[in-house]
Scaffold this active site. Structure first.
Site, PDB file in Angstrom:
ATOM      1  N   HIS A   1     -14.388 -17.172 -18.974  1.00 33.79           N
ATOM      2  CA  HIS A   1     -14.528 -18.198 -17.944  1.00 33.79           C
ATOM      3  C   HIS A   1     -14.614 -17.580 -16.543  1.00 33.79           C
ATOM      4  O   HIS A   1     -13.920 -16.606 -16.231  1.00 33.79           O
ATOM      5  CB  HIS A   1     -13.375 -19.200 -18.026  1.00 33.79           C
ATOM      6  CG  HIS A   1     -13.526 -20.151 -19.179  1.00 33.79           C
ATOM      7  ND1 HIS A   1     -12.477 -20.837 -19.729  1.00 33.79           N
ATOM      8  CD2 HIS A   1     -14.636 -20.508 -19.885  1.00 33.79           C
ATOM      9  CE1 HIS A   1     -12.917 -21.592 -20.728  1.00 33.79           C
ATOM     10  NE2 HIS A   1     -14.222 -21.408 -20.848  1.00 33.79           N
TER      11      HIS A   1
ATOM     12  N   ASP B   1      -5.661 -18.143 -20.716  1.00 33.68           N
ATOM     13  CA  ASP B   1      -5.552 -19.610 -20.781  1.00 33.68           C
ATOM     14  C   ASP B   1      -5.198 -20.100 -22.183  1.00 33.68           C
ATOM     15  O   ASP B   1      -5.634 -21.167 -22.603  1.00 33.68           O
ATOM     16  CB  ASP B   1      -6.878 -20.252 -20.349  1.00 33.68           C
ATOM     17  CG  ASP B   1      -7.129 -20.097 -18.857  1.00 33.68           C
ATOM     18  OD1 ASP B   1      -6.259 -19.566 -18.145  1.00 33.68           O
ATOM     19  OD2 ASP B   1      -8.215 -20.513 -18.408  1.00 33.68           O
TER      20      ASP B   1
HETATM   21 ZN   LIG Z   1     -10.323 -20.548 -19.310  1.00 31.36          ZN
END
Ligand SMILES: [Zn+2]
Length: 254
Positions: free
Chosen positions: A55, A128
């Protein structure tokens, strides 16, 4: 002596910086600016970049850092990160010899397809996937994968320090209270973490032990958690994978 420093990026990201008196490595530099500023102000030389997943808010600053510091970039080989020099996966080892520290690489898919974590020296950098009192959303994998990844992390020693990618703790605690309103450890955590935020300090690192005591996504066998998940679903289930999926869906709407 190794020190871990949180550098803030964007609204609520942390770029975890491992440093001694002379050199530093960074985990998930979504933005180069705070890293370059910190390195300059502390007179540190960057020696490595570690990425947990693809990301942009975790890898977006890598190219700019490489212009100033052409260092090794470690990250998941199963994800599209064009700046990687060392694509790695679960079972691999990352040795940062300038900082005298090494990490075992763990595969923890679910949030993204090939998300990895770095575990070593009593520290876990988990991007995450595991958050303080919560977990990441399921973007590319399945809820079952994310559940299995979290089980892998909860098998680590309880004193392991947990460095996550975002400051989401207070919002996560609000949801955890909806799931387990009578969890005394959770209420204590709310008080202490709220105080940290009022003082403008990070609530991280957490520990695996603390997460096991307060994070509903790791407490799927607890009667109160099962009961709340069943109430949300409007039917009775008790298998941990099903409870996990229900909590993840409920949290998305919370
Ligand atoms: Zn992420």
């Amino acid at each position: 002596m190794l020190e871990i420093v949180p550098l803030r990026a964007f609204k609520d990201n942390y770029v975890w910086t491992l440093r001694d008196a002379r050199v530093a490595a960074v985990v998930d530099p979504g933005d180069a600016r705070p890293v370059l500023d910190y390195l300059a102000s502390e007179n540190l030389r960057l020696v490595a970049i570690l990425a947990t997943h693809h990301h942009q808010d975790h890898v977006g600053g890598i190219a700019e850092l490489l212009q100033e510091y052409p260092v090794p970039v470690y990250g998941p080989r199963g994800e599209p990160i064009t700046t990687l020099t060392h694509p790695i996966r679960g079972g691999d080892k990352v040795v940062l010899k300038e900082l005298d520290v090494s990490f075992e690489v763990l595969d923890i898919p679910g949030h993204t397809r090939a998300h990895i974590a770095y575990y070593g020296a009593n520290m876990l950098f988990c991007g995450d996937t595991l958050f303080a009192c919560g977990c990441g959303r399921v973007f590319e994998g399945t809820a079952r994968q994310l559940h299995e990844s979290l089980e892998k992390l909860t098998a680590l020693p309880e004193q392991t320090r947990v460095y996550c990618g975002h400051e989401y703790t207070l919002a996560n605690i609000a949801f955890a209270k909806a799931v387990e309103p009578d969890n005394a450890a959770l209420l204590e955590r709310e008080a202490s973490d709220s105080q940290l935020r009022r003082d403008n300090r990070p609530t991280l690192p957490s520990t695996i032990g603390r997460e096991k005591a307060t994070n509903p996504f790791l407490r799927l066998n607890r009667p109160a958690v099962i009961q709340s998940a069943n109430k949300y679903l409007g039917r009775r289930i008790s298998d941990p994978a099903g409870i996990f999926a229900a909590l993840r869906e409920w949290k998305n709407q919370f």
